[in-house]
Design a protein around this motif. Structure first.
Motif, short mmCIF file in Angstrom:
data_model
loop_
_atom_site.label_atom_id
_atom_site.label_comp_id
_atom_site.label_asym_id
_atom_site.label_seq_id
_atom_site.Cartn_x
_atom_site.Cartn_y
_atom_site.Cartn_z
N TYR A 1 -21.32 -45.45 28.70
CA TYR A 1 -22.92 -45.86 28.33
C TYR A 1 -23.37 -46.59 29.30
N TYR A 2 -22.79 -47.39 30.23
CA TYR A 2 -23.71 -47.82 31.53
C TYR A 2 -24.43 -46.91 32.24
N CYS A 3 -25.86 -46.89 32.33
CA CYS A 3 -26.71 -45.92 32.82
C CYS A 3 -26.39 -44.45 32.40
N ILE B 1 -42.37 -55.52 37.09
CA ILE B 1 -41.07 -55.12 36.69
C ILE B 1 -40.49 -53.93 37.86
N GLY B 2 -39.43 -54.35 38.01
CA GLY B 2 -38.80 -53.53 39.27
C GLY B 2 -37.81 -52.46 38.86
N GLY B 3 -37.42 -52.28 37.65
CA GLY B 3 -36.62 -51.25 37.13
C GLY B 3 -36.07 -51.39 35.90
N ILE B 4 -35.39 -50.49 35.25
CA ILE B 4 -34.54 -50.47 33.99
C ILE B 4 -33.44 -49.70 33.95
N ASN B 5 -32.18 -50.27 33.46
CA ASN B 5 -31.12 -49.28 33.17
C ASN B 5 -30.65 -49.52 31.93
N GLY B 6 -29.51 -48.59 31.39
CA GLY B 6 -28.89 -48.65 30.09
C GLY B 6 -27.65 -49.37 30.67
N GLU B 7 -27.09 -50.22 29.43
CA GLU B 7 -26.01 -51.17 29.85
C GLU B 7 -24.71 -50.74 29.32
N VAL B 8 -23.50 -51.57 29.69
CA VAL B 8 -22.31 -51.14 29.24
C VAL B 8 -22.01 -50.82 27.78
N MET B 9 -22.72 -51.93 27.17
CA MET B 9 -22.56 -51.91 25.57
C MET B 9 -23.67 -51.01 25.08
N PRO B 10 -23.19 -49.85 24.47
CA PRO B 10 -24.36 -49.04 24.09
C PRO B 10 -25.39 -49.78 22.91
N GLY B 11 -26.58 -49.41 22.99
CA GLY B 11 -27.66 -49.98 22.44
C GLY B 11 -28.18 -51.14 23.14
N GLN B 12 -27.82 -51.56 24.22
CA GLN B 12 -28.00 -52.61 25.19
C GLN B 12 -28.85 -52.02 26.40
#
Ligand code: ADP
Ligand code: MN
Ligand code: MN
Ligand code: MN
Length: 366
Positions: free
Chosen positions: A157-159, A186-197
């Motif tokens: 899930y991460y990124c 705002i410098g950026g965004i990313n998907g996290e290790v836990m999905p939905g986060q």
């Protein structure tokens, strides 16, 4: 007949000089945000041009019913990505009618620390990594997760991308652009290790403006999730078990850390942070003990540690900073629901103002 969305998108500038200012403040829980709007006669460039306002503090858990008026002081303005045009968002802090900051106003004390010359001369920069979880409205369970069940274990899930891995991207991207529109760094965004986060970063931002910008970015995010019919959670451990918690890693540097010989200044700062570990932990967010377990890329809250490139430490120094001998460090302890006014000012206080038996040190006890 106009549709609702056509009316919502009417351009005021075509017919009037008047603008709409959305006054925003932090409510009684210390994390809930409230706002209300008012008409002003024309465009404004700085918060000093704005009138103070008031609200019913007995309805936000911030004042008794008998003497309910709380006064809003405008402190920072942003372009309003929802109403656009010359309309603005106004970050305020809260005072009694006698001019005292109310207990939930953490900005006033932070502004005091940032205005001390020892601090402002050091031009403290902050990079705040806000992690958050999107929840399904009816069941308050993470977006994309089967109701009453779990997705496959963490790993992809991460990124990640794809319909079986990334849930909520439209919200994340809408928020990213809305923040840039508003004037937030705002410098950026990313998907996290836990999905939905997910995570977004604000910074590097100077002193008190880091807190103002993070609160504005949180506000915009909750307004967007409102439109999307999704619940925003800043809980530091939204799901028990083998699922990563949510933090707000706080990256920090001073002028002396950013110039030649800065690595020594960084090491001194880390030593001071170690001495005040307990006080920092106590101020780094409600429920953080559920997150700082020593697992899932965290250090246990009972021990202080630091290391280069170590994501299991309280403080991480980046490889670049070590190699260049100057730069910044990352305090990994703050929870996702921390108050950035408290955390940013406390790091400045501990690393810049704090010396053993220093009389000007405001909140340490010795
Ligand atoms: P991570 O690798 O921990 O996920 P991110 O890239 O998400 O790091 O966030 C790093 C943050 O640090 C960004 O907000 C960035 O702007 C900020 N930052 C970069 N340089 C500095 C600096 N010198 N001082 C403070 N913050 C900085
Ligand atoms: Mn990050
Ligand atoms: Mn992260
Ligand atoms: Mn980080």
């Amino acid at each position: 007949m106009s549709t609702l969305s056509e009316l919502v998108n009417l351009k005021l500038g075509d017919v009037t000089d008047s603008i709409i200012a959305e006054y925003i403040w932090i409510g009684g829980s210390g994390t809930d945000m409230r706002s209300k709007a008012r008409t002003l006669p024309g465009p404004v460039k700085s918060p000093e041009e704005l009138p103070r306002w008031n609200y019913d503090g007995s309805s936000t858990g911030q004042a008794p019913g008998k003497d309910s008026e709380v006064i809003l002081y405008p402190q920072a303005i942003f372009k309003d990505p929802f109403r656009r045009g010359d309309n603005i968002l106004v970050i305020c802090d809260c005072y009694t009618p006698q001019g005292q900051p109310i207990p939930t106003n953490k900005r006033a004390a932070a502004a005091k620390i940032f205005s001390q010359v020892e601090v402002s001369n050091e031009e403290p920069w902050y990079g705040l990594e806000q992690e958050y979880t999107l929840l399904q409205k009816e069941v308050k369970w993470p977006l994309g997760w089967p109701i009453g069940g779990y997705p496959g274990p963490q790993g992809p899930y991460y990124c990640g991308i794809g319909v079986d891995k990334a849930w909520g991207r439209d919200i994340v991207d809408a928020h990213y652009k809305a923040c840039l529109y508003a004037g937030i760094q705002i410098g950026g965004i990313n998907g996290e290790v836990m999905p939905g986060q997910w995570e977004f970063q604000v910074g590097p931002a100077l002193g008190i403006t880091a807190g103002d910008q993070l609160w504005a970015a949180r506000y915009i995010l909750e307004r967007i999730t409102e439109i999307a019919g999704v619940v925003l959670s800043l809980d530091p451990k939204p799901v028990e078990g083998d699922w990563n918690g949510a933090g707000c890693h706080t990256n920090f540097s001073t002028k002396s850390m950013r110039r030649e010989g800065g690595f020594r200044v960084i090491k001194d700062a880390i030593e001071k942070l170690e001495k005040r570990h307990k006080a920092h932990i106590a101020a780094y967010g409600e429920g953080n003990e559920r997150r700082l377990t020593g697992k899932h890329e965290t250090a246990s809250m009972n021990t202080f540690s630091w290391g280069v490139a170590n994501r299991g430490a309280s403080i991480r120094v980046g490889r670049d900073t070590e190699a260049e001998g100057k730069g910044y460090f990352e305090d990994r302890r703050p929870a996702s629901n921390m108050d950035p006014y408290i955390v940013t000012s406390m790091i400045a206080e501990t690393t810049i103002l704090f010396q053993q038996n220093h009389p000007r040190c405001l909140s340490c006890q010795h």
